[in-house]
Motif scaffolding. Structure first.
Motif, short mmCIF file in Angstrom:
data_model
loop_
_atom_site.label_atom_id
_atom_site.label_comp_id
_atom_site.label_asym_id
_atom_site.label_seq_id
_atom_site.Cartn_x
_atom_site.Cartn_y
_atom_site.Cartn_z
N LYS A 1 56.35 16.75 -17.86
CA LYS A 1 57.26 17.47 -18.74
C LYS A 1 58.25 18.23 -17.87
O LYS A 1 57.86 19.11 -17.10
CB LYS A 1 56.48 18.42 -19.65
N LEU A 2 59.51 17.86 -17.99
CA LEU A 2 60.55 18.34 -17.08
C LEU A 2 61.52 19.26 -17.82
O LEU A 2 62.03 18.91 -18.88
CB LEU A 2 61.30 17.13 -16.51
N LYS A 3 61.74 20.45 -17.24
CA LYS A 3 62.71 21.40 -17.79
C LYS A 3 63.59 21.91 -16.66
O LYS A 3 63.14 22.05 -15.52
CB LYS A 3 62.00 22.59 -18.45
N SER A 4 64.85 22.22 -17.00
CA SER A 4 65.76 22.74 -15.98
C SER A 4 66.86 23.55 -16.66
O SER A 4 67.30 23.22 -17.76
CB SER A 4 66.39 21.59 -15.18
N ASN A 5 67.31 24.60 -15.98
CA ASN A 5 68.45 25.36 -16.48
C ASN A 5 69.77 24.64 -16.23
O ASN A 5 70.77 24.92 -16.86
CB ASN A 5 68.49 26.75 -15.83
N GLN A 6 69.75 23.71 -15.25
CA GLN A 6 70.90 22.85 -15.00
C GLN A 6 70.72 21.54 -15.76
O GLN A 6 69.59 21.05 -15.89
CB GLN A 6 71.05 22.54 -13.51
N PRO A 7 71.80 20.93 -16.23
CA PRO A 7 71.65 19.65 -16.95
C PRO A 7 71.01 18.58 -16.07
O PRO A 7 71.36 18.42 -14.90
CB PRO A 7 73.09 19.29 -17.31
N ILE A 8 70.06 17.86 -16.66
CA ILE A 8 69.37 16.77 -15.98
C ILE A 8 70.14 15.48 -16.23
O ILE A 8 70.47 15.15 -17.36
CB ILE A 8 67.93 16.63 -16.50
N LYS A 9 70.41 14.74 -15.17
CA LYS A 9 71.14 13.48 -15.32
C LYS A 9 70.17 12.29 -15.14
O LYS A 9 69.41 11.96 -16.03
CB LYS A 9 72.29 13.42 -14.31
N THR A 10 70.18 11.67 -13.98
CA THR A 10 69.33 10.49 -13.75
C THR A 10 67.87 10.90 -13.62
O THR A 10 67.54 11.90 -12.98
CB THR A 10 69.77 9.76 -12.47
N ILE A 11 66.98 10.10 -14.22
CA ILE A 11 65.53 10.23 -14.03
C ILE A 11 65.04 8.85 -13.59
O ILE A 11 65.24 7.86 -14.30
CB ILE A 11 64.83 10.67 -15.32
N TYR A 12 64.39 8.80 -12.42
CA TYR A 12 64.15 7.49 -11.82
C TYR A 12 62.89 7.50 -10.97
O TYR A 12 62.61 8.47 -10.26
CB TYR A 12 65.35 7.11 -10.95
N SER A 13 62.12 6.42 -11.04
CA SER A 13 60.97 6.24 -10.15
C SER A 13 61.11 4.90 -9.43
O SER A 13 61.20 3.86 -10.08
CB SER A 13 59.66 6.25 -10.93
N PRO A 14 61.13 4.92 -8.08
CA PRO A 14 61.16 3.65 -7.35
C PRO A 14 59.79 3.01 -7.22
O PRO A 14 59.68 1.88 -6.73
CB PRO A 14 61.69 4.07 -5.97
N THR A 15 58.74 3.71 -7.66
CA THR A 15 57.37 3.23 -7.45
C THR A 15 56.70 2.71 -8.70
O THR A 15 55.81 1.86 -8.61
CB THR A 15 56.51 4.36 -6.87
N HIS A 16 57.08 3.21 -9.88
CA HIS A 16 56.37 2.85 -11.11
C HIS A 16 57.35 2.67 -12.27
O HIS A 16 58.39 3.33 -12.32
CB HIS A 16 55.35 3.94 -11.47
N GLU A 17 56.98 1.78 -13.18
CA GLU A 17 57.76 1.59 -14.41
C GLU A 17 57.45 2.76 -15.34
O GLU A 17 56.32 2.90 -15.82
CB GLU A 17 57.38 0.28 -15.09
N ILE A 18 58.44 3.60 -15.59
CA ILE A 18 58.20 4.81 -16.37
C ILE A 18 58.91 4.74 -17.72
O ILE A 18 59.89 4.03 -17.89
CB ILE A 18 58.67 6.07 -15.61
N SER A 19 58.37 5.50 -18.65
CA SER A 19 59.00 5.68 -19.95
C SER A 19 59.64 7.07 -19.97
O SER A 19 59.03 8.04 -19.52
CB SER A 19 57.96 5.56 -21.06
N ILE A 20 60.88 7.16 -20.47
CA ILE A 20 61.62 8.42 -20.46
C ILE A 20 62.02 8.79 -21.88
O ILE A 20 62.64 7.99 -22.58
CB ILE A 20 62.88 8.32 -19.58
N LYS A 21 61.65 9.99 -22.30
CA LYS A 21 62.10 10.53 -23.58
C LYS A 21 62.90 11.79 -23.31
O LYS A 21 62.37 12.78 -22.83
CB LYS A 21 60.89 10.85 -24.48
N ARG A 22 64.19 11.72 -23.61
CA ARG A 22 65.07 12.87 -23.38
C ARG A 22 65.20 13.67 -24.67
O ARG A 22 65.60 13.13 -25.70
CB ARG A 22 66.44 12.41 -22.91
#
Length: 761
Positions: A195-216
């Motif tokens: 679970k990712l939170k940031s005060n700055q806008p988050i752009k790319t979310i990427y994993s070079p190691t695993h196939e991930i699912s992303i819910k923005r």
């Protein structure tokens, strides 16, 4: 008075425990020896679940894992954490059956002795991969015995906190999942949730190691997940995310060895809540309704059309064309996606029936005629399950007609259904018209495939993308044709570069009828040993493009040689190159080049690689597409292993460095000898190579080292330096400063508490 003294002691102990606890890792249990059992492997792991929260770079990781005892007696074991090399960790805690476990943190020299003793006892060098790291060690007892043929279970929970490193807007979180490969059985379940939170806008979310699912959820939060079943993890979980206040985030990662051109990965992603208006688009759905589409296929296609039409944006324009022997249009021109036209279109779809032949040429030309030149994105969604059987049937003529008719920069996205489609025709249509092809196998679901596709491209935010790099020559950039950006999408680009220094990266594109330009500052270093995954992913994509070139346009000797060389160098084993593990090589190249080329050619023919239709044709089209768009690297197989930038092949019972040559200076060393372990002590960085097995050939610089049954046993070995100096302007680890910041903060807080207690006294 006494109570204050006790309070001070408590505070001091608390501070010491926090400052010592700057560690992290994932663990395995090594059982203690049992007199009547010769060898007990590391315990099997039933499941491994990880929950991570990252809030403005402050990450808390919680782990839940269950170990299995397959012996009919209680066991005692040593719980081992090989700690990550670069981490700033605090608040490390461990619980076994809800009771806190007491352990100790060992510095790397003492940890090496533990690893060495386990390797000597188990006669297995696998743990040497972690030599050079610190270790957390704890005694675990009892580990319940197996009863009624059901293994005993020991549940362990861990948690730790750390600061996630960010550099130039790129943040990297690593969870050390790889040690789970020592489990004596595959894990039933591996689940990682972030679970990712940031005060700055988050752009790319990427994993070079695993196939991930992303819910923005929005620009400031997202949930990332990975799930696997019945597997032995072979690599750590790495997650990159980028931060930027810009409407379009552009971030750069590089890798460059000494004396060679560099590799780069460029990440581009738009804001979720972008200031610019979502671009209105023009879409024409071109659907095959020939007799072969009858039954389940036509019903799924109609349901997919329903979904797309209902989800058009109100400013969009659209039309529907169905084709068999003849063409039928919903309207003679594009219509607005207002409620009335949408309702009429749904009625039109409901009445669609399948009959007749397949007139591909006329259907596409009719759709292209409808497109306007008013700077909107023009999109055709084309679905067919067969070859052209009516009208123009010559493949090259159809391609020529479509190319000549596409005067409005229309993108054509192609969906082929079943195995009777002409993959060469469909792939060339999509490639020549800036689209992509996707194939739905007979057991697949047309509705799900098209609905998922439309959801991704529903909201265009930037079209006609171009990238420019000031002062830095770049080449072999993949993908070759940059796709449009849509809300929630991201673009991952790989390429090579020469030269070095600061550069302005310019992103150009269109938002509606306006051309937009965005510039970003970046540095391309002369040398950078980090991000070792980039060369392998770049090579994977290039191999995909080379394979596609010979699939669609015929084989050329130079292309085949390049595929073979790239596959060998980077250990990329496809269905067409897996035979290379048997090929004799010198300096990473086949000794018998012509013979290797002929083997490759015969495998392509056997796999129906060049067939335009049929099962083999669809399989080849899907595999080349997968390689061309690859974002996740593979660590190898039973006979191929990738370690850093090196590739090893298992030949004649020896793991051999791909760069090895019999002409190179080679030092023979006996496995398990004093020379072997002294070399490991002097050069812990080679542990990752020695961990491959008891027989290993590895090369550093111009020298090679042969570990096996013969050679030096007591002499001292000198290894060429492998240390790389990070140049100014390159990515630098910030571990020390972050660790000092944490320790300093804790010390200040503790000092304040002690002063306060003195004043109270």
């Amino acid at each position: 008075m006494k109570s204050f003294r006790l309070f001070e002691i408590f505070v001091l102990l608390l501070c010491i425990s926090f400052t010592i606890g700057l560690v992290s890792a994932d663990g395995i249990i090594i059982p203690e020896p049992i007199p009547d059992i010769e060898h007990i492997p590391p315990l099997a792991i039933k499941y491994h679940h990880v929950n991570v929260t990252i809030d403005n770079q402050y990450a808390r990781t919680e782990i839940d894992q269950v170990f299995l005892n397959d012996f009919y007696r209680d066991l005692e074991g040593t719980y081992i954490f090989p700690l990550p090399e670069e981490a700033s960790i605090s608040k490390f805690s461990m619980y076994v059956d809800n009771e806190e476990l007491v352990g100790e943190i060992l510095e790397k020299d003492r940890a090496r002795e533990i690893y060495e003793s386990i390797v000597r006892r188990l006669k297995d060098p696998a743990l040497l991969e972690y030599v050079g790291r610190n270790m957390f060690k704890a005694r675990v007892y009892p580990i319940p015995a197996k009863k009624n043929n059901i293994p005993g279970e020991k549940r362990i929970k861990l948690s730790y906190e750390e600061i996630v490193k960010c550099d130039s807007g790129v943040c990297r979180y690593v969870y050390p999942l790889e040690p789970e490969r020592f489990s004596s059985k595959p894990l039933e379940s591996v689940v990682i949730t972030v679970k990712l939170k940031s005060n700055q806008p988050i752009k790319t979310i990427y994993s070079p190691t695993h196939e991930i699912s992303i819910k923005r959820k929005d620009d400031y939060s997202a949930e990332i997940s990975y799930e696997g079943e019945n597997l032995l993890p072979e690599k750590d979980f790495e997650l990159y995310y980028t931060l930027s206040e810009e409407d379009f985030g552009v971030n750069l990662l590089t890798h460059r060895g000494s004396g060679e051109d560099g590799f780069f990965m460029l990440m581009v992603a738009p804001k979720q809540d972008i200031k610019e208006k979502i671009i209105a688009k023009d879409m024409v759905f071109v659907i095959d309704t020939s007799g072969s589409m009858s039954g389940k296929k036509i019903e799924q296609a109609k349901n997919a059309l329903d979904f797309c039409i209902k989800n058009l944006n109100e400013d969009d324009r659209f039309n529907i064309i169905t084709f068999e022997s003849n063409i039928e249009k919903f309207s003679d021109k594009l219509v607005s996606a207002d409620s009335e036209e949408v309702s009429n279109a749904l009625d039109f779809v409901n009445k669609i029936e399948s009959r007749g032949g397949t007139n591909i040429n006329e259907a596409l030309l009719e759709a292209l005629k409808m497109m306007n030149g008013d700077e909107r994105p023009n999109i055709i969604v084309f679905l067919t399950d067969g070859k052209p059987t009516v009208g123009v049937r010559d493949i090259e003529k159809i391609l020529e007609n479509v190319e000549n008719a596409n005067t409005k920069n229309t993108r054509i996205f192609v969906f082929g259904v079943g195995y009777e489609v002409n993959t060469h025709l469909l792939d060339k249509i999509s490639q020549q018209n800036k689209g992509v092809s996707e194939y739905v196998k007979p057991e697949g679901d047309i509705e799900v495939t098209i609905s998922n596709f439309y959801t991704k491209i529903r909201n265009p935010v930037l079209s006609d993308l171009e990238l420019e790099f000031e002062n830095i020559p770049v080449k072999d950039v993949y993908p070759k044709e940059l796709p449009d950006l849509f809300k929630g999408s991201q673009l991952i680009t790989f390429g090579r570069y020469s030269g070095s220094g600061d550069s302005l990266i310019t992103l150009r594109g269109r938002i509606g009828d306006k051309e937009k330009t965005f510039t970003y500052e970046a540095t391309f270093p002369r040398q950078n040993p980090r991000n070792e995954f980039i060369p392998r992913l770049w090579a994977t994509r290039k191999i995909g493009y080379l394979l596609d070139e010979i699939r669609l346009h015929g084989e050329e000797k130079e292309l085949i040689d390049e595929i073979i060389e790239l596959s060998l160098k980077y250990g990329i084993m496809t269905p067409y190159t897996s035979f290379l593990v048997e090929v004799d090589t010198e300096y990473g190249r086949p000794v018998r080049k012509e013979e290797t080329r002929n083997l490759f050619d015969s495998i392509l023919h056997k796999g129906e690689f060049w067939a335009p239709t049929g099962t083999g044709a669809v399989r080849s089209a899907e595999k080349t597409k997968e390689l061309k768009s690859s974002d996740v690297y593979e660590t190898g197989s039973e006979r191929v292993k990738s370690i850093g930038t090196k590739t090893f092949y298992y030949k004649d019972d020896v793991w051999t460095d791909n760069s090895y040559s019999s002409e190179m200076k080679t030092t023979d060393i006996v496995y398990g000898s004093e020379t072997y372990f002294q070399m490991l002590k002097d050069y812990p960085e080679i542990g990752k190579y020695l961990s491959l097995g008891k027989k290993v050939k590895f090369c550093l610089g111009n020298e090679c080292f042969n570990i096996g049954e013969h050679g030096a046993t007591t002499s001292t070995v000198t290894i060429p330096s492998t240390t790389t100096t990070i140049q100014e302007g390159e990515e630098k680890p910030d571990v020390l400063s972050q660790t000092l910041l944490i320790v300093g903060s804790i010390v200040i807080i503790c000092a304040g508490i002690l002063i306060w207690s003195r004043i109270r006294e």
